[in-house]
Design an enzyme around this catalytic site. Sequence first.
Site, PDB file in Angstrom:
ATOM      1  N   LYS A   1       4.364   8.843   8.945  1.00  0.00           N
ATOM      2  CA  LYS A   1       4.169   8.252  10.279  1.00  0.00           C
ATOM      3  C   LYS A   1       5.192   8.732  11.317  1.00  0.00           C
ATOM      4  O   LYS A   1       5.106   9.871  11.750  1.00  0.00           O
ATOM      5  CB  LYS A   1       4.075   6.739  10.147  1.00  0.00           C
ATOM      6  CG  LYS A   1       2.893   6.375   9.217  1.00  0.00           C
ATOM      7  CD  LYS A   1       2.471   4.944   9.135  1.00  0.00           C
ATOM      8  CE  LYS A   1       1.160   4.843   8.380  1.00  0.00           C
ATOM      9  NZ  LYS A   1       1.181   4.156   7.132  1.00  0.00           N
TER      10      LYS A   1
ATOM     11  N   TYR B   1       0.853  -1.187   0.000  1.00  0.00           N
ATOM     12  CA  TYR B   1       0.000   0.000   0.000  1.00  0.00           C
ATOM     13  C   TYR B   1       0.886   1.233   0.000  1.00  0.00           C
ATOM     14  O   TYR B   1       1.858   1.303   0.744  1.00  0.00           O
ATOM     15  CB  TYR B   1      -0.894   0.003   1.238  1.00  0.00           C
ATOM     16  CG  TYR B   1      -1.784   1.228   1.373  1.00  0.00           C
ATOM     17  CD1 TYR B   1      -2.852   1.429   0.499  1.00  0.00           C
ATOM     18  CD2 TYR B   1      -1.559   2.166   2.371  1.00  0.00           C
ATOM     19  CE1 TYR B   1      -3.677   2.550   0.622  1.00  0.00           C
ATOM     20  CE2 TYR B   1      -2.373   3.285   2.502  1.00  0.00           C
ATOM     21  CZ  TYR B   1      -3.430   3.476   1.633  1.00  0.00           C
ATOM     22  OH  TYR B   1      -4.247   4.581   1.754  1.00  0.00           O
TER      23      TYR B   1
ATOM     24  N   ASP C   1       9.415   2.658  -0.205  1.00  0.00           N
ATOM     25  CA  ASP C   1       8.378   3.325   0.566  1.00  0.00           C
ATOM     26  C   ASP C   1       8.537   2.915   2.025  1.00  0.00           C
ATOM     27  O   ASP C   1       8.130   1.826   2.427  1.00  0.00           O
ATOM     28  CB  ASP C   1       6.985   2.954   0.038  1.00  0.00           C
ATOM     29  CG  ASP C   1       5.882   3.679   0.802  1.00  0.00           C
ATOM     30  OD1 ASP C   1       6.190   4.368   1.804  1.00  0.00           O
ATOM     31  OD2 ASP C   1       4.702   3.556   0.399  1.00  0.00           O
TER      32      ASP C   1
HETATM   33  C1  LIG Z   1       0.496   4.608   5.764  1.00  0.00           C
HETATM   34  C2  LIG Z   1       1.236   4.386   4.507  1.00  0.00           C
HETATM   35  C3  LIG Z   1       1.117   5.248   3.406  1.00  0.00           C
HETATM   36  C4  LIG Z   1       0.115   6.376   3.369  1.00  0.00           C
HETATM   37  O1  LIG Z   1       0.383   7.339   4.329  1.00  0.00           O
HETATM   38  P1  LIG Z   1      -0.807   8.336   4.764  1.00  0.00           P
HETATM   39  O2  LIG Z   1      -0.127   9.257   5.728  1.00  0.00           O
HETATM   40  O3  LIG Z   1      -1.860   7.486   5.374  1.00  0.00           O
HETATM   41  O4  LIG Z   1      -1.256   9.027   3.552  1.00  0.00           O
HETATM   42  C5  LIG Z   1       1.927   5.037   2.326  1.00  0.00           C
HETATM   43  N1  LIG Z   1       2.808   4.019   2.288  1.00  0.00           N
HETATM   44  C6  LIG Z   1       2.943   3.168   3.316  1.00  0.00           C
HETATM   45  C7  LIG Z   1       3.936   2.075   3.242  1.00  0.00           C
HETATM   46  C8  LIG Z   1       2.151   3.309   4.460  1.00  0.00           C
HETATM   47  O5  LIG Z   1       2.263   2.424   5.450  1.00  0.00           O
END
Ligand SMILES: *Cc1c(COP(=O)(O)O)cnc(C)c1O
Length: 450
Positions: free
Chosen positions: A288, A166, A260
């Site tokens: 995060k 994701y 990511d």
């Molecule tokens: C949470 C997450 C996102 C999206 O981040 P948001 O702050 O919710 O937009 C993208 N990539 C990864 C791997 C994530 O865990």
Amino acid sequence: MCDTIFKTNKLRGISDNPKGKIMYRQNSKEAFNKAKRVIPGGVDSPVRAFKSVGGTPVFIKKGEGAYLIDIDDNRYIDFVQSWGPLIFGHCDKDIQKAVVKASKKGLSFGAPVKAETKLAKEICLLFDEIDKIRFVSSGTEAVMSAIRLARGYTGRDDIVKFEGCYHGHSDSLLVQAGSGAATFGTPSSPGVPADFTKHTLLAKYNDIDSVKQCFINSKDIACVIIEPIAGNMGLVPADVEFLQELKDLCEENGALLIFDEVMSGFRASLKGATGLVKVKPDLITFGKVIGGGMPVGAFGGFEEIMDQLSPDGPVYQAGTLSGNPVAMSAGLSALKKITSSFDMYEDLEEKATLLMKGLEKEAKKVGIPLQVSVRGSMFGFFFNENEVKNFDDALQSDTKMFAKFHKGMLNEGFYFACSQFETGFISTKIKTEHIQKCIEAAAKVFKDIE
Ligand SMILES: *Cc1c(COP(=O)(O)O)cnc(C)c1O
């Protein structure tokens, strides 16, 4: 220590609920009904809705260190931590102080502040792969911008992503996304034109042949994006050899490799997955933990690539609240704490391992198959007979069993992510005693659900 933690608890929750007394959540139920009237599904992010485990989401009154307290005054040990950001638990004094101090000077200026440079410098010092970094307000934005930059830099249109990974909810990445989407069984979302996703090629996690196939199918691949430690199909770390082969493939084909690390950054280790696997990506995205609980995302990489960004370069990217001074101060405070606490990740990993080994052992006793894994402060478990290496494997897990486990643990005072396809987190406020209590509760719940 253990006794003070549990005996001074005047609230309902783990202290006075060892006999399986039913935990009441009437106020949460009413609040949810009210929310549903004015907010679609009652939530601002679908995974919060408890759809895959049934029941009502818990409405939170406040956090306290390792604990969440709901609006019915039930208390839970929090293994979600706002889905990752709160590595120092709730209401950390240092981060709170930094935020209060910054907010007294103003909430936003839309002009540069020194805190941006300070936070950028901390990260550039930490990562060999990052000469420059730009801040945004969410992980979604960070990834979307990194992909635009990769396309702009290479002059190519196609991208490769992996099933079950994701990367936020931007259009071209909503192709069989994990997490919420996987749980609800919607591989892609209405509202995303097929024209927008036709440049997104899907490969299989931990399967280099599937990536080779993408490079055979397209000569126009700008980048490969991957969660080097996948956390959005449950916790599924990539094999180191696989990542190395991925890097080689990208290099051979003139494509960029994007890690990511929105979730794994400052979670799996000080330098996230990048620090653990020793494979050098061209761009890294963060979110995060980097905001210490405030909305911050970021993407960084080598100068040659980053300088393609506007205003120096032609690739446009912007944000009214990007580099917000209050958010920057929270991130800076969190990062300073992280870099100054030497053995923090060893300690977190020890606790995560204790929890996973404990759950595995108790599940085994009653014949429930459980696959567990740990990376730093991240942990994951699947109700599955077999090892999970990719999204298809993850989907073989017993989600009904998970739902029962989740409900049971919630009533025992332990707040786990409300989906099988999520990752759990340890914060520095979680003590060994909390883990032991959790294992005891899990033993009881496993017996009830087998
Ligand atoms: C949470 C997450 C996102 C999206 O981040 P948001 O702050 O919710 O937009 C993208 N990539 C990864 C791997 C994530 O865990």
